[in-house]
Design a protein around this motif. Structure first.
Motif: not given
Length: 108
Positions: A73-99
């Motif tokens: 949201d603050q303009g950072y462009t080179n972001l990667t998130g790593l997690d073990r759990f698919e459910d968490y990542l599905v929620e993150a993807d929903r929230t982050l919209g591919g950014r």
């Protein structure tokens, strides 16, 4: 004591899925306020990022991506998130919209 070349088998028991379940998420959402997340991101910016929006950021055990969301949201462009759990990542993807690039991986 010499370092082990192989992880101990008793540590590898798969306890995490039963601990980091939907109940855990509900409890932590009540404890982890948006104000707390904002303060943590401000700290990251001041100490590590120093306002350079293009620096690579890897959020290990990113969960649902609460820190990544604010950074994006603050303009950072080179972001990667790593997690073990698919459910968490599905929620993150929903929230982050591919950014943010999201990777399912165990950090052990």
């Amino acid at each position: 004591m010499a370092p082990r070349s192989e992880p101990r088998s008793d540590i590898l028991e798969d306890w995490a899925p039963s601990f980091y379940d939907h109940t855990y998420l509900a409890v932590t959402e009540a404890l982890v306020t948006p104000q707390r997340t904002e303060a943590e991101v401000r700290f990251l910016e001041q100490v590590l990022l120093r306002q350079r929006k293009d620096l690579p950021v890897l959020d290990l055990c990113c969960g649902t991506g609460r820190h990544l969301e604010l950074l994006a949201d603050q303009g950072y462009t080179n972001l990667t998130g790593l997690d073990r759990f698919e459910d968490y990542l599905v929620e993150a993807d929903r929230t982050l919209g591919g950014r943010v690039e999201l990777v399912q991986q165990d950090v052990r």
